[in-house]
Design an enzyme around this catalytic site. Structure first.
Site, PDB file in Angstrom:
ATOM      1  N   SER A 103      12.539  20.876  23.147  1.00 15.07           N
ATOM      2  CA  SER A 103      12.481  22.374  22.719  1.00 15.07           C
ATOM      3  C   SER A 103      13.484  22.873  21.703  1.00 15.07           C
ATOM      4  CB  SER A 103      12.693  23.162  24.369  1.00 15.07           C
ATOM      5  OG  SER A 103      13.810  23.732  24.343  1.00 15.07           O
ATOM      6  N   LYS A 104      13.200  24.195  21.393  1.00 11.59           N
ATOM      7  CA  LYS A 104      14.382  24.597  20.586  1.00 11.59           C
ATOM      8  C   LYS A 104      15.625  24.856  20.961  1.00 11.59           C
ATOM      9  CE  LYS A 104      12.258  29.192  19.795  1.00 11.59           C
ATOM     10  NZ  LYS A 104      11.429  29.678  18.828  1.00 11.59           N
ATOM     11  N   ARG A 105      15.621  24.968  22.369  1.00 14.27           N
ATOM     12  CA  ARG A 105      16.951  25.109  22.892  1.00 14.27           C
ATOM     13  C   ARG A 105      17.795  23.933  22.826  1.00 14.27           C
ATOM     14  NH1 ARG A 105      13.919  28.429  26.331  1.00 14.27           N
ATOM     15  NH2 ARG A 105      12.761  26.628  27.208  1.00 14.27           N
TER      16      ARG A 105
END
Ligand code: GLU
Length: 502
Positions: A256-258
């Protein structure tokens, strides 16, 4: 169910809430392959009803990165089509019309609990039995009551009245997936700002845009039951569903972009997550497509290298797997290295220019001939970022050269400044050289090695550090020819001044 005589119509439906995630690119690719293989239609629909999460330049970036990948669309933004508009924010009248149909038929109703009241209900449910399901009011609020509440400025939503029955999604990848009636609640289909929720807009659009196959990530599987319920309520056909494996990092966490924020917090380089990250990092679209095609799909044989045409030939929805896909960065890097070696030069050149442009690198100003020479001189490179590391020094001012202290120590200062001494002798010889081309330069270096009875590296590396600041560059003859005599001599002299300093 669509009949076989109907044209295959698939869609990719990104929300402009950020750039194109690599998982989104795989969704687009698989849909694109289904469309191309069947001679069908690829629709691009922009799901932009969530105003709060809108990210300014994301739409243009998504379109641009899709095009960079070579994944084009037949209908959608900038392409037009018979079933537009293709932006959900421009379809509110259409949703309102179908919303009214459900309200009038008693299949949907206004609900007037404030967010605070809902929170309280959740709290109580948590204390009593754990899970919260919205309790359907009895009797249901009337349309008039809903409208009155809206006029009073209360937050009013529309909820779908779910049927009291089990719902089965016939998934062409996962098989039948049934949820029982008690697993559903009357979910929201229109928010208090008047915008439809994702579920409602998606179902209306899939039907009106005559979508025959919905291929999307498994994270949407549980949404599909709601979508089937809405299709029944609205009298729409149900498309063929296929839910693809979710993409995980090698450590089992969801990609995920996290991950980027986490890495930055930990003081690490952020991993590439969005297509634009990979593009900026110097990956080739051919390698990315090839790699993501194999995230959840395979023909079952040993073939790993596929062009987009070969993928179109080989692809079938039946061969999409059920299990999670693992994103192996080392494998992607090796795919990229192979593709860089395999791609025809004009195409590789085009890709390099794109890389230079989006990174705003000084090599943007180089001629095609020079760029081709650089590609040849660096053959075997893994990514354009690696290539840039090797040749970037050619494009900076001589004064801007910074000598890597580690390289200086290891290559020049070690053994009582042996490298500096060799560099000094090389300078005299290079200064006297008239034909400044690759092979006389190589001859000069070889002669020097012989006369000093030393290895090639002991002569070439000091020159390399002097002209580039580091220990990596193309072969030394090529490097110096490309840099030119004047600049070479200036840089060597500048480097020799360090001798005094160490
Ligand atoms: N806008 C949704 C998303 O980006 C689309 C999901 C779907 O394909 O239905 O996840």
């Amino acid at each position: 169910m669509p009949t076989s005589s109907e044209i295959v119509r698939v869609r990719f439906a990104p929300s402009p809430t950020g750039y194109l995630h690599i998982g989104g690119a795989r969704t687009m690719l698989f849909n694109w392959l289904v469309a191309r293989k069947a001679g069908g239609c690829m629709v691009l629909r922009i799901e932009d009803t969530d105003q709060a999460r809108h990210v300014e330049d994301s739409l243009q970036k998504i379109l641009d990165d899709l095009r960079w990948l070579g994944l084009t669309w037949d209908e959608g933004p900038e392409a037009g089509g018979d079933y537009g508009p293709y932006f959900q924010s421009q379809r509110l009248d259409i949703y309102n019309q179908y919303m009214q149909q459900l309200l009038d038929a008693g299949q949907a109703y206004y609900a007037m609990e404030s967010p605070q009241e809902l929170d309280r209900m959740r709290e109580i449910a948590k204390k009593e039995q754990g899970g919260f399901r919205y309790p359907r009011p009895d009797p249901l609020p009337t349309i008039e009551q809903g409208q009155l509440a809206m006029r009073e400025g209360r937050k009013v939503v529309v909820r779908c009245k779910m049927p009291d029955e089990d719902i089965t999604v016939h998934d062409s990848i996962l098989g039948d997936v049934t949820l029982t009636a008690d697993q559903f609640e009357d979910f929201i289909i229109q928010k208090s700002d008047g915008f439809p929720t994702y579920h409602f807009a998606c179902v209306v659009d899939d039907a009106l845009m005559k979508i025959t196959h919905v291929l999307r990530g498994q994270e949407h599987l549980m949404n599909s039951h709601k979508h089937v319920a809405l299709q029944h309520a609205l009298g729409f056909p149900t498309p063929i569903y296929g839910h693809m494996p979710v993409i995980f990092n090698l450590d089992g966490s969801k990609m995920s972009k996290r991950d980027k924020e986490k890495a930055i917090k930990a003081g690490l380089a952020p991993p590439e997550i969005e297509v634009h990250d990979f593009r900026t990092a110097g990956f080739l679209p051919e390698a990315i497509l090839n790699f993501i095609a194999l995230l959840g799909w395979s023909t079952g044989d040993d073939q790993e290298a596929y062009t987009l045409d070969e993928l179109t030939q080989a692809f079938s929805m039946e061969r999409i797997g059920k299990t999670n896909a693992k994103f192996d960065r080392a494998k992607l890097l090796s795919f990229n290295t192979d593709w860089a070696a395999r791609l025809p030069e004009p195409l590789l050149l085009e890709r390099l220019k794109d890389y230079a442009t989006i990174n705003n690198l000084p090599i943007c100003s180089a001629t095609d001939d020079l760029l081709l020479r650089l590609l040849q001189a660096c053959a075997g490179f893994r990514t354009f970022a690696d290539l840039q590391k090797k040749i970037g020094f050619l494009f900076i001012e001589d004064e801007a050269i910074e000598f890597d202290p580690k390289a200086v120590k290891k290559v020049l200062a070690k053994n009582d400044n042996a490298g500096f001494s060799i560099l000094n002798q090389t300078l005299t010889k290079l200064d006297a050289l008239e034909d400044w081309t690759k092979s006389p330069i190589e001859d000069l270096v070889n002669d020097l090695c012989e006369s000093l009875d030393t290895k090639m590296g002991n002569v070439a590396q000091p020159i390399r550090v002097a002209v580039s600041g580091s220990t990596v560059s193309p072969p030394i003859g090529e490097t110096l020819e490309l840099l030119g005599k004047d600049k070479t001599l200036i840089r060597i002299r500048k480097c020799l001044k360090l001798h005094v300093a160490v």
